[in-house]
Write a protein that holds these residues in place. Sequence first.
Motif, PDB file in Angstrom:
ATOM      1  N   UNK A   1       4.483   7.454   2.112  1.00  0.00           N
ATOM      2  CA  UNK A   1       5.151   6.250   2.616  1.00  0.00           C
ATOM      3  C   UNK A   1       4.532   5.013   1.966  1.00  0.00           C
ATOM      4  N   UNK A   2       5.216   3.897   2.144  1.00  0.00           N
ATOM      5  CA  UNK A   2       4.688   2.602   1.713  1.00  0.00           C
ATOM      6  C   UNK A   2       4.679   1.648   2.893  1.00  0.00           C
ATOM      7  N   UNK A   3       3.740   0.726   2.876  1.00  0.00           N
ATOM      8  CA  UNK A   3       3.694  -0.382   3.826  1.00  0.00           C
ATOM      9  C   UNK A   3       3.574  -1.634   2.967  1.00  0.00           C
TER      10      UNK A   3
ATOM     11  N   UNK B   1      -4.393   6.488  -1.980  1.00  0.00           N
ATOM     12  CA  UNK B   1      -3.715   5.214  -1.736  1.00  0.00           C
ATOM     13  C   UNK B   1      -3.651   4.365  -3.002  1.00  0.00           C
ATOM     14  N   UNK B   2      -2.468   3.810  -3.265  1.00  0.00           N
ATOM     15  CA  UNK B   2      -2.273   2.860  -4.359  1.00  0.00           C
ATOM     16  C   UNK B   2      -2.095   1.477  -3.743  1.00  0.00           C
ATOM     17  N   UNK B   3      -2.956   0.550  -4.131  1.00  0.00           N
ATOM     18  CA  UNK B   3      -2.981  -0.786  -3.548  1.00  0.00           C
ATOM     19  C   UNK B   3      -2.497  -1.803  -4.569  1.00  0.00           C
TER      20      UNK B   3
ATOM     21  N   UNK C   1      -6.386   1.901  -7.507  1.00  0.00           N
ATOM     22  CA  UNK C   1      -6.031   3.292  -7.211  1.00  0.00           C
ATOM     23  C   UNK C   1      -7.161   3.968  -6.429  1.00  0.00           C
ATOM     24  N   UNK C   2      -6.997   4.013  -5.119  1.00  0.00           N
ATOM     25  CA  UNK C   2      -7.970   4.684  -4.264  1.00  0.00           C
ATOM     26  C   UNK C   2      -7.582   6.158  -4.180  1.00  0.00           C
ATOM     27  N   UNK C   3      -7.861   6.876  -5.251  1.00  0.00           N
ATOM     28  CA  UNK C   3      -7.368   8.258  -5.347  1.00  0.00           C
ATOM     29  C   UNK C   3      -8.452   9.256  -5.757  1.00  0.00           C
ATOM     30  N   UNK C   4      -9.659   8.762  -5.998  1.00  0.00           N
ATOM     31  CA  UNK C   4     -10.700   9.662  -6.487  1.00  0.00           C
ATOM     32  C   UNK C   4     -11.238  10.554  -5.371  1.00  0.00           C
TER      33      UNK C   4
ATOM     34  N   UNK D   1       0.862  -1.178   0.000  1.00  0.00           N
ATOM     35  CA  UNK D   1       0.000   0.000   0.000  1.00  0.00           C
ATOM     36  C   UNK D   1       0.903   1.234   0.000  1.00  0.00           C
ATOM     37  N   UNK D   2       0.676   2.119  -0.943  1.00  0.00           N
ATOM     38  CA  UNK D   2       1.422   3.381  -0.989  1.00  0.00           C
ATOM     39  C   UNK D   2       0.453   4.523  -0.715  1.00  0.00           C
ATOM     40  N   UNK D   3       0.792   5.348   0.275  1.00  0.00           N
ATOM     41  CA  UNK D   3      -0.075   6.454   0.675  1.00  0.00           C
ATOM     42  C   UNK D   3       0.577   7.780   0.320  1.00  0.00           C
TER      43      UNK D   3
END
Length: 245
Positions: free
Chosen positions: A98-100, A130-132, A141-144, A67-69
């Motif tokens: 950051x990334x997890x 967030x990019x999953x 892509x949770x970016x909308x 996950x990249x935030x």
Amino acid sequence: MSRSTLIRSLRRTGVLTSVALAVTVAVAGPAAAHAEVEAAGARALDQNVALTFSAASESATAGISKLEVILPEGISPQDVTYDEGPKGWKFAPTGRGYTVSGPKLAVGADAEYVVTVRQLPDAKELVFKTLQSYSDGKIDRWIELEEESEGDGHGHGHPAPRLELKAAAPGAEPVSPTPTQDPSASASNTASDEPAAKESSAEPVADDSKDDDGMPVAVPLGVGAAVVVLGGGAWWMRRRRSGAA
């Protein structure tokens, strides 16, 4: 109504109900997918706030692996510390957040982790795009933003996680920014520069007493003086001889 007719009617009703239920589940399934961030009672300018992130899996064949935030304005990567998450996953700051990431999760398993933010900015809401990533390379892509998240008109978009904040507590003020560089690193850099400064100061200074050919200026001056003295001595000797005669 005869018994046989009633049975046929009930069966038909049951079949239609089953079909309707299946359609409802099929339509509601994708709509239920989401990525969220939570922090109970969070207020603007609160300090050391634990944020819980969750991202739903949308793949039937691969597991979530990263996950990249992208952090909102007012929060820098240095302000975030990793608390807990999936087993084996690690936290890494990036230029914009950051990334997890770590070993892929089981197929269909959602990802959830917790980070602590040093201080929340003075805002009404925060958006954490967030990019999953999945183990097969797919990315959700949770970016909308809110006005973009309607997707196909049935709620199938990918809205970015949002955190609504209450007004700041009375007297709450922004703390000093988190240093972006380790002071010890700065000290080591200073120490490493000192020898260079000493070496440069120890370099030989150009000798102004030399002419363009590298010959000391005193040499031609001495030769000229010797010529003058010898010439004067010769003139004096000739004068003396002529007087004696």
